[in-house]
Design a protein around this motif. Structure first.
Motif, PDB file in Angstrom:
ATOM      1  N   ASN A  75      39.681 -22.232   5.507  1.00 18.23           N
ATOM      2  CA  ASN A  75      39.213 -21.542   6.660  1.00 18.23           C
ATOM      3  C   ASN A  75      39.657 -21.165   8.358  1.00 18.23           C
ATOM      4  OD1 ASN A  75      36.912 -22.421   6.007  1.00 18.23           O
ATOM      5  ND2 ASN A  75      36.687 -24.825   6.226  1.00 18.23           N
ATOM      6  N   LYS A  76      41.494 -21.857   8.261  1.00 15.77           N
ATOM      7  CA  LYS A  76      41.850 -20.969   9.275  1.00 15.77           C
ATOM      8  C   LYS A  76      42.156 -19.328   8.971  1.00 15.77           C
ATOM      9  CE  LYS A  76      44.201 -25.500  10.496  1.00 15.77           C
ATOM     10  NZ  LYS A  76      45.832 -27.148  10.915  1.00 15.77           N
ATOM     11  N   MET A  77      42.749 -19.454   7.476  1.00  9.21           N
ATOM     12  CA  MET A  77      43.009 -17.597   7.209  1.00  9.21           C
ATOM     13  C   MET A  77      41.622 -17.223   7.799  1.00  9.21           C
ATOM     14  SD  MET A  77      44.953 -18.153   3.982  1.00  9.21           S
ATOM     15  CE  MET A  77      44.923 -16.834   3.389  1.00  9.21           C
ATOM     16  N   GLN A  78      40.651 -17.213   7.260  1.00  9.57           N
ATOM     17  CA  GLN A  78      39.826 -16.968   7.916  1.00  9.57           C
ATOM     18  C   GLN A  78      39.586 -16.857   9.200  1.00  9.57           C
ATOM     19  OE1 GLN A  78      37.665 -14.797   6.054  1.00  9.57           O
ATOM     20  NE2 GLN A  78      38.257 -15.697   4.261  1.00  9.57           N
ATOM     21  N   SER A  79      39.824 -17.660  10.074  1.00  8.71           N
ATOM     22  CA  SER A  79      39.997 -17.805  11.384  1.00  8.71           C
ATOM     23  C   SER A  79      40.574 -16.734  12.157  1.00  8.71           C
ATOM     24  CB  SER A  79      39.752 -19.046  12.069  1.00  8.71           C
ATOM     25  OG  SER A  79      39.596 -18.579  13.748  1.00  8.71           O
ATOM     26  N   ALA A  80      41.938 -16.847  11.246  1.00 12.05           N
ATOM     27  CA  ALA A  80      43.291 -15.444  12.034  1.00 12.05           C
ATOM     28  C   ALA A  80      43.121 -14.654  11.317  1.00 12.05           C
ATOM     29  CB  ALA A  80      44.721 -16.221  11.396  1.00 12.05           C
ATOM     30  N   SER A  81      42.357 -14.174  10.406  1.00 10.46           N
ATOM     31  CA  SER A  81      42.372 -12.598  10.150  1.00 10.46           C
ATOM     32  C   SER A  81      40.943 -12.232  11.076  1.00 10.46           C
ATOM     33  CB  SER A  81      41.269 -12.535   8.426  1.00 10.46           C
ATOM     34  OG  SER A  81      41.514 -11.257   7.994  1.00 10.46           O
ATOM     35  N   THR A  82      39.855 -12.879  10.757  1.00 10.29           N
ATOM     36  CA  THR A  82      39.098 -12.174  11.829  1.00 10.29           C
ATOM     37  C   THR A  82      39.390 -12.701  13.104  1.00 10.29           C
ATOM     38  OG1 THR A  82      37.473 -13.563  10.732  1.00 10.29           O
ATOM     39  CG2 THR A  82      36.981 -12.972  12.627  1.00 10.29           C
ATOM     40  N   GLU A  83      40.152 -13.035  13.396  1.00  3.56           N
ATOM     41  CA  GLU A  83      40.879 -12.380  14.982  1.00  3.56           C
ATOM     42  C   GLU A  83      41.278 -11.062  15.514  1.00  3.56           C
ATOM     43  OE1 GLU A  83      40.334 -13.697  18.091  1.00  3.56           O
ATOM     44  OE2 GLU A  83      39.294 -15.188  17.096  1.00  3.56           O
TER      45      GLU A  83
END
Length: 402
Positions: A20-28
């Motif tokens: 989830n953190k990776m998705q968030s970071a990638s999206t940002e």
């Protein structure tokens, strides 16, 4: 089959959290990159729009400047074309003057040659190389020289007309191209971004060998203008030359024509005076002939008249020769009769000698009369040739200024 129905593996909560953190970071990160691209795009759009507008405005100015350049050279070419056209038309009138002047020389030359030919029919001593013949020969030479000069000048004029027309043609072709180029640039100047018939065209941005530099473009028209101006100046000089030639040749021909006419008038007067003198001499000879004929008649009569006296004297002597004896005396009568016979015989011989001399003189007078009559006919023939044939024929010749 059992493997196919095996449950998918399960992840650890930490793995779920990391995902989830990776998705968030990638999206940002993706959002940040997209925002940067959007900002850069806006800046680029603004920059390119300004550049495009500036470039198009500069191109419009360049087209406008080019239009002015073309109009300037077009005006220069138009002016020079009008000048060379006018000059050529004027030169054509000078050509006509030359042709008329050249044509007008033929009649005086023909008359001069006919006069020379007619004067070959003079007879005897009158066939002399006099002032008239010298002036006629000079007149023929002057006319032949004038004809040769006019022919050369006419050739030069024709060549100058050809050069003028060649320069005019170059100007017309240049003007035609300038007109086409100006129409094209006017069309280009009228185009806007909202013009309906603008379109994409392939392979338009190219520089081929057919393109010329602006310097060459300017030089081309400048050369055409300079060439036309040079030919116009040459034409002006030639017209001045033609004016001078026409004036001078007409003056030369008129002066020589008058010299011939004066020589003719003087010669006719001389011949007429000589004829009158011959006629006076003929009248004198004829008077003397009549006088001599009377003298001969008187001499013959005198000789005839002496036949009686001589016969009487001789008869008396013959008779007295028959006197008888002492009566046959040489008395004074006999002496005087003898003297009388001798005297009359001698006088008859003197009369016969004088008669022979008189008859010789009469023959001389007759020959002189024939000679004078022949010489008078020669003078009459000369007067007819010079006064009737030549001078009247020359009256029809007119030397005009063209």
């Amino acid at each position: 089959m059992a493997r196919l129905l095996q449950a998918p593996p399960k992840f650890h909560p930490s793995e779920w959290d990391i995902a989830n953190k990776m998705q968030s970071a990638s999206t940002e990160s993706q959002k940040s990159r997209s925002e940067r691209v959007t900002a850069e795009s806006r800046r680029l759009l603004d920059e390119i729009e300004k550049t495009t507008q500036k470039t198009q405005s500069d191109v419009n100015k360049k087209i406008e400047q080019r239009q002015e350049e073309i109009k300037f050279w077009k005006q220069e070419l138009d002016n020079k074309l009008e000048q060379i056209f006018h000059e050529t038309e004027v030169l054509l009138t000078f050509k006509t003057r030359l042709e008329k002047s050249l044509e007008s020389c033929k009649e005086p030359l023909d008359i001069a040659q006919k006069c020379l030919l007619n004067r070959q029919r003079r007879a005897g001593i009158d066939l002399v190389h006099d002032d008239v013949e010298q002036e006629l020969v000079k007149e023929a030479e002057v006319l032949q020289g004038v004809i040769a000069l006019l022919e050369r000048t006419l050739e030069q004029t024709n060549e100058q007309i050809r050069l003028n027309r060649a320069a005019k043609y170059s100007l017309e072709m240049d003007l035609k191209d300038k007109f086409t180029a100006l129409m094209i640039d006017n069309y280009c100047a009228s185009l806007t971004n909202n013009t309906p018939d603008i379109r994409y065209t392939d392979h338009t941005v190219k520089i081929e060998g057919t393109f010329v530099s602006p310097e060459d473009w300017t030089d081309f028209s400048n050369i055409n203008v300079e060439k036309a101006e040079k030919q116009r100046n040459n034409s002006l000089v030639l017209r001045t030359l033609i004016d001078g030639i026409l004036s001078q040749t007409a003056s030369d021909m008129r002066r020589q024509c008058e010299a011939v006419n004066v020589a003719f008038r003087n010669r006719v007067k001389e011949v007429r005076d000589a004829k009158h003198q011959l006629e006076r001499l003929l009248a004198m000879v004829m008077d003397e002939t009549a006088s001599q004929e009377k003298n001969i008649a008187a001499l013959k009569k005198s000789i005839a008249d002496k036949e009686g006296p001589v016969k009487v004297a001789q008869t008396r002597l013959e008779a007295r020769n028959h006197r008888p004896n002492v009566e046959l005396c040489y008395d004074t009568v006999q002496y005087r009769l003898t003297s009388e016979v001798q005297e009359i015989t001698k006088n008859i011989e003197r009369l016969k000698d004088t008669l022979a001399q008189a008859e010789t003189e009469l023959k001389g007078l007759s020959r002189r009369q024939l000679s004078l009559e022949e010489e008078i006919r020669v003078k009459e023939n000369t007067l007819y040739i010079d006064e009737v044939l030549c001078m009247q024929m020359r009256e029809s010749a007119h030397i005009n200024n063209f």
